[in-house]
Design an enzyme around this catalytic site. Structure first.
Site, PDB file in Angstrom:
ATOM      1  N   HIS A  61       0.811  -1.228   0.000  1.00 51.43           N
ATOM      2  CA  HIS A  61       0.000   0.000   0.000  1.00 51.43           C
ATOM      3  C   HIS A  61       0.837   1.268   0.000  1.00 51.43           C
ATOM      4  CE1 HIS A  61      -3.319  -2.693   1.877  1.00 51.43           C
ATOM      5  NE2 HIS A  61      -3.261  -2.817   0.578  1.00 51.43           N
ATOM      6  N   SER A 114      -6.306  -7.549  10.424  1.00 53.49           N
ATOM      7  CA  SER A 114      -7.714  -7.947  10.603  1.00 53.49           C
ATOM      8  C   SER A 114      -8.211  -8.671   9.355  1.00 53.49           C
ATOM      9  CB  SER A 114      -8.583  -6.709  10.861  1.00 53.49           C
ATOM     10  OG  SER A 114      -8.438  -5.809   9.767  1.00 53.49           O
TER      11      SER A 114
HETATM   12  C1  BV8 Z   1      -8.474  -2.327  -4.977  1.00 51.96           C
HETATM   13  C2  BV8 Z   1      -3.012   2.698   2.718  1.00 51.96           C
HETATM   14  C3  BV8 Z   1      -9.023  -2.638  -7.239  1.00 51.96           C
HETATM   15  C4  BV8 Z   1      -3.535   4.078   2.974  1.00 51.96           C
HETATM   16  C5  BV8 Z   1      -4.887   1.152   2.895  1.00 51.96           C
HETATM   17  C6  BV8 Z   1     -16.038  -1.164  -2.383  1.00 51.96           C
HETATM   18  C7  BV8 Z   1     -15.599   0.005  -2.995  1.00 51.96           C
HETATM   19  C8  BV8 Z   1     -14.260   0.195  -3.359  1.00 51.96           C
HETATM   20  C9  BV8 Z   1     -13.352  -0.810  -3.085  1.00 51.96           C
HETATM   21  C10 BV8 Z   1     -13.828  -1.944  -2.454  1.00 51.96           C
HETATM   22  C11 BV8 Z   1     -15.132  -2.154  -2.116  1.00 51.96           C
HETATM   23  N1  BV8 Z   1     -15.251  -3.382  -1.525  1.00 51.96           N
HETATM   24  C12 BV8 Z   1     -14.044  -3.947  -1.483  1.00 51.96           C
HETATM   25  C13 BV8 Z   1     -13.189  -3.099  -2.043  1.00 51.96           C
HETATM   26  C14 BV8 Z   1     -11.824  -3.289  -2.194  1.00 51.96           C
HETATM   27  C15 BV8 Z   1     -11.160  -2.475  -1.096  1.00 51.96           C
HETATM   28  C16 BV8 Z   1     -11.384  -3.190   0.220  1.00 51.96           C
HETATM   29  O1  BV8 Z   1     -10.748  -4.202   0.461  1.00 51.96           O
HETATM   30  N2  BV8 Z   1     -12.263  -2.666   1.094  1.00 51.96           N
HETATM   31  C17 BV8 Z   1     -12.532  -3.363   2.337  1.00 51.96           C
HETATM   32  C18 BV8 Z   1     -12.599  -2.345   3.480  1.00 51.96           C
HETATM   33  C19 BV8 Z   1     -13.783  -4.191   2.189  1.00 51.96           C
HETATM   34  N3  BV8 Z   1      -9.777  -2.491  -1.476  1.00 51.96           N
HETATM   35  C20 BV8 Z   1      -9.311  -1.505  -2.249  1.00 51.96           C
HETATM   36  O2  BV8 Z   1      -9.915  -0.514  -2.578  1.00 51.96           O
HETATM   37  C21 BV8 Z   1      -7.883  -1.765  -2.728  1.00 51.96           C
HETATM   38  N4  BV8 Z   1      -7.816  -1.532  -4.129  1.00 51.96           N
HETATM   39  O3  BV8 Z   1      -9.241  -3.188  -4.632  1.00 51.96           O
HETATM   40  O4  BV8 Z   1      -8.199  -2.028  -6.296  1.00 51.96           O
HETATM   41  C22 BV8 Z   1     -10.117  -1.654  -7.450  1.00 51.96           C
HETATM   42  C23 BV8 Z   1      -9.830  -0.562  -8.232  1.00 51.96           C
HETATM   43  C24 BV8 Z   1     -10.855   0.347  -8.496  1.00 51.96           C
HETATM   44  C25 BV8 Z   1     -12.147   0.153  -7.931  1.00 51.96           C
HETATM   45  C26 BV8 Z   1     -12.396  -0.971  -7.097  1.00 51.96           C
HETATM   46  C27 BV8 Z   1     -11.379  -1.862  -6.859  1.00 51.96           C
HETATM   47  C28 BV8 Z   1      -6.939  -0.807  -2.028  1.00 51.96           C
HETATM   48  C29 BV8 Z   1      -6.893  -1.140  -0.551  1.00 51.96           C
HETATM   49  C30 BV8 Z   1      -5.779  -0.355   0.100  1.00 51.96           C
HETATM   50  C31 BV8 Z   1      -6.362   0.706   0.995  1.00 51.96           C
HETATM   51  N5  BV8 Z   1      -5.262   1.393   1.679  1.00 51.96           N
HETATM   52  N6  BV8 Z   1      -3.825   1.742   3.468  1.00 51.96           N
HETATM   53  C32 BV8 Z   1      -3.265   4.492   4.392  1.00 51.96           C
HETATM   54  O5  BV8 Z   1      -2.758   3.707   5.206  1.00 51.96           O
HETATM   55  O6  BV8 Z   1      -3.568   5.670   4.678  1.00 51.96           O
HETATM   56  S1  BV8 Z   1      -5.723  -0.012   3.783  1.00 51.96           S
HETATM   57  C33 BV8 Z   1      -5.252   0.091   5.393  1.00 51.96           C
HETATM   58  O7  BV8 Z   1      -6.231  -0.639   6.107  1.00 51.96           O
HETATM   59  C34 BV8 Z   1      -3.961  -0.646   5.682  1.00 51.96           C
HETATM   60  O8  BV8 Z   1      -2.990  -0.476   4.707  1.00 51.96           O
HETATM   61  C35 BV8 Z   1      -4.373  -2.075   5.854  1.00 51.96           C
HETATM   62  O9  BV8 Z   1      -4.313  -2.771   4.653  1.00 51.96           O
HETATM   63  C36 BV8 Z   1      -5.791  -1.888   6.258  1.00 51.96           C
HETATM   64  C37 BV8 Z   1      -5.883  -2.041   7.754  1.00 51.96           C
HETATM   65  O10 BV8 Z   1      -5.847  -3.319   7.994  1.00 51.96           O
HETATM   66  P1  BV8 Z   1      -4.854  -3.909   9.110  1.00 51.96           P
HETATM   67  O11 BV8 Z   1      -3.446  -3.628   8.746  1.00 51.96           O
HETATM   68  O12 BV8 Z   1      -5.274  -5.304   9.243  1.00 51.96           O
HETATM   69  O13 BV8 Z   1      -5.125  -3.092  10.449  1.00 51.96           O
HETATM   70  P2  BV8 Z   1      -6.399  -3.233  11.405  1.00 51.96           P
HETATM   71  O14 BV8 Z   1      -6.346  -2.098  12.366  1.00 51.96           O
HETATM   72  O15 BV8 Z   1      -7.616  -3.449  10.569  1.00 51.96           O
HETATM   73  O16 BV8 Z   1      -6.122  -4.595  12.194  1.00 51.96           O
HETATM   74  C38 BV8 Z   1      -5.073  -4.655  13.128  1.00 51.96           C
HETATM   75  C39 BV8 Z   1      -4.991  -6.114  13.547  1.00 51.96           C
HETATM   76  O17 BV8 Z   1      -3.865  -6.256  14.400  1.00 51.96           O
HETATM   77  C40 BV8 Z   1      -6.200  -6.592  14.331  1.00 51.96           C
HETATM   78  O18 BV8 Z   1      -6.540  -7.893  13.901  1.00 51.96           O
HETATM   79  C41 BV8 Z   1      -5.694  -6.633  15.783  1.00 51.96           C
HETATM   80  O19 BV8 Z   1      -6.288  -7.693  16.505  1.00 51.96           O
HETATM   81  C42 BV8 Z   1      -4.243  -6.937  15.580  1.00 51.96           C
HETATM   82  N7  BV8 Z   1      -3.345  -6.453  16.637  1.00 51.96           N
HETATM   83  C43 BV8 Z   1      -3.508  -5.406  17.484  1.00 51.96           C
HETATM   84  N8  BV8 Z   1      -2.419  -5.303  18.282  1.00 51.96           N
HETATM   85  C44 BV8 Z   1      -1.554  -6.296  17.912  1.00 51.96           C
HETATM   86  C45 BV8 Z   1      -2.141  -7.021  16.857  1.00 51.96           C
HETATM   87  N9  BV8 Z   1      -1.542  -8.078  16.281  1.00 51.96           N
HETATM   88  C46 BV8 Z   1      -0.317  -8.413  16.747  1.00 51.96           C
HETATM   89  N10 BV8 Z   1       0.319  -7.757  17.743  1.00 51.96           N
HETATM   90  C47 BV8 Z   1      -0.274  -6.699  18.351  1.00 51.96           C
HETATM   91  N11 BV8 Z   1       0.361  -6.060  19.338  1.00 51.96           N
END
Ligand code: BV8
Ligand code: ZN
Length: 264
Positions: free
Chosen positions: A133, A207
Site C-alpha cells: 500500500h 484484521s
Molecule cells: C483495490 C493505505 C481494485 C492508505 C490502505 C467497495 C468500494 C471500493 C473498493 C472496495 C469495495 N469493496 C471492497 C473493495 C476493495 C477495497 C477493500 O478491500 N475494502 C474493504 C474495506 C472491504 N480495497 C481496495 O480498494 C484496494 N484496491 O481493490 O483495487 C479496485 C480498483 C478500483 C475500484 C475498485 C477496486 C486498495 C486497498 C488499500 C487501501 N489502503 N492503506 C493508508 O494507510 O492511509 S488499507 C489500510 O487498512 C492498511 O494499509 C491495511 O491494509 C488496512 C488495515 O488493515 P490492518 O493492517 O489489518 O489493520 P487493522 O487495524 O484493521 O487490524 C489490526 C490487527 O492487528 C487486528 O486484527 C488486531 O487484533 C491486531 N493487533 C492489534 N495489536 C496487535 C495485533 N496483532 C499483533 N500484535 C499486536 N500487538
C-alpha cells in the site's frame, strides 16, 4: 509467556523450521507495540478520521489540505516510533534464512528500519519489504506522476503551503494506495507469486478485511501451504490457520522465530 498456548507455539515452531519458502504478511498490528495506532483498534486511526473522509482519491481532490493534515500527523507519529522486537525478529528471520519474503500492508517504515538496524554493516543490503500500500515517506506528483522519497516536514496549514512538484508545479500526494485505487501491479503480482509458491504464510497483526492483501494467505493455503496466524484476536483467516498464536507480535515473534531460526 501468558496467553500463548505452548502446544500451538511448538506446532508453530515446527512449521517455521520445516518450511523452505516463507511468505510473511503483516498489518497494522505488528506496529501497535511501537506506538503506531492501528486502523480498527480502540484508538484506531479510522476513529479519528473515517476512511471515506480521507483515504480515498475523491477526498484528496475535494480537500487536499485535510488529507495532508492527516498524513502529516501520521508521519510525525511514526517518526517518533521505533521498530519493536516483532519487527526485529522478522528482520532477523529474513537475514538469516533463504526463501523468506516480507510483504506488508503498512505504510510506516518500521520494517525497513528494523532490517537496516539488524543487518548493521553486514552485506548485502537487506531485502526491502514489499509495500503493498505504498509508504508514508514517499510522495507522488498528481501531474507528472514523478515519485520520490520525502521525509521532511509537511506544512498542511493551508492549500498554498502543501508540497508541490519541483518539476511541474502540481500538488504532491502521499504515495499510498487509497481505497478504490489499484495496487502497483508489479508489487501485487510479486506478492501473489510468493503466496502461490510458499510452504508457509505467516500472517501477523492484520484484521484481514482489506483486499487484495487479505487473499494472499488463502492463495498459499489453496496451493497446499500452511497458514500461521499471530494476533491477539481471531480473524477471518483463523479457520484457515494450522496454528494461531494469540498474543502481541512483539512478544510472540521473538519466541517463535529466534528459537527456531537457529536452523542451519
Ligand atoms: C483495490 C493505505 C481494485 C492508505 C490502505 C467497495 C468500494 C471500493 C473498493 C472496495 C469495495 N469493496 C471492497 C473493495 C476493495 C477495497 C477493500 O478491500 N475494502 C474493504 C474495506 C472491504 N480495497 C481496495 O480498494 C484496494 N484496491 O481493490 O483495487 C479496485 C480498483 C478500483 C475500484 C475498485 C477496486 C486498495 C486497498 C488499500 C487501501 N489502503 N492503506 C493508508 O494507510 O492511509 S488499507 C489500510 O487498512 C492498511 O494499509 C491495511 O491494509 C488496512 C488495515 O488493515 P490492518 O493492517 O489489518 O489493520 P487493522 O487495524 O484493521 O487490524 C489490526 C490487527 O492487528 C487486528 O486484527 C488486531 O487484533 C491486531 N493487533 C492489534 N495489536 C496487535 C495485533 N496483532 C499483533 N500484535 C499486536 N500487538
Ligand atoms: Zn510533477
Amino acid at each position: 509467556m501468558t496467553g500463548v498456548d505452548p502446544e500451538a507455539l511448538a506446532r508453530a515452531r515446527g512449521l517455521v523450521e520445516g518450511s523452505d519458502r516463507i511468505l510473511v504478511l503483516t498489518g497494522a498490528g505488528v506496529s501497535a507495540e511501537s506506538g503506531v495506532p492501528t486502523f480498527r483498534g480502540e484508538e484506531g486511526l479510522w476513529k479519528r478520521y473515517r476512511p471515506e473522509e480521507l483515504a480515498n482519491p475523491l477526498a484528496f481532490r475535494r480537500d487536499p489540505r485535510l488529507v495532508w493534515e492527516w498524513y502529516a500527523w501520521r508521519r510525525e507519529t511514526v517518526r517518533g516510533c521505533d521498530p519493536n522486537p516483532g519487527h526485529r525478529a522478522l528482520a532477523r528471520l529474513a537475514l538469516e534464512r533463504e526463501g523468506v519474503t516480507l510483504v506488508t500492508q503498512n505504510v510506516d517504515d518500521l520494517h525497513a528500519r528494523a532490517a537496516r538496524e539488524e543487518a548493521g554493516d553486514r552485506a548485502p543490503e537487506p531485502a526491502h519489504p514489499l509495500e503493498l500500500h505504498g509508504s508514508l515517506f514517499r510522495v507522488r506528483c498528481t501531474g507528472c506522476f514523478e515519485r520520490r522519497e520525502h521525509s521532511g516536514p509537511i506544512d498542511a496549514s493551508a492549500v498554498e503551503t502543501l508540497p508541490r512538484c519541483s518539476s511541474c508545479g502540481s500538488l504532491l500526494r502521499p504515495d499510498v494506495v487509497w481505497f478504490g485505487e489499484s495496487l502497483d501491479p508489479r508489487v501485487i503480482e510479486a506478492a501473489r507469486h510468493r503466496a502461490e509458491t510458499a510452504d508457509l504464510c505467516l500472517v501477523v497483526g492484520t484484521s484481514a478485511v482489506v483486499q487484495p492483501a487479505a487473499s494472499l494467505p488463502r492463495t498459499t493455503a489453496a496451493a497446499g501451504g500452511d497458514v500461521l496466524e499471530v494476533n491477539p484476536d481471531e480473524t477471518p483467516l483463523t479457520s484457515l490457520a494450522a496454528a494461531a498464536l494469540r498474543g502481541p507480535a512483539g512478544r510472540v515473534l521473538p519466541r517463535l522465530l529466534d528459537d527456531s531460526s537457529g536452523r542451519a
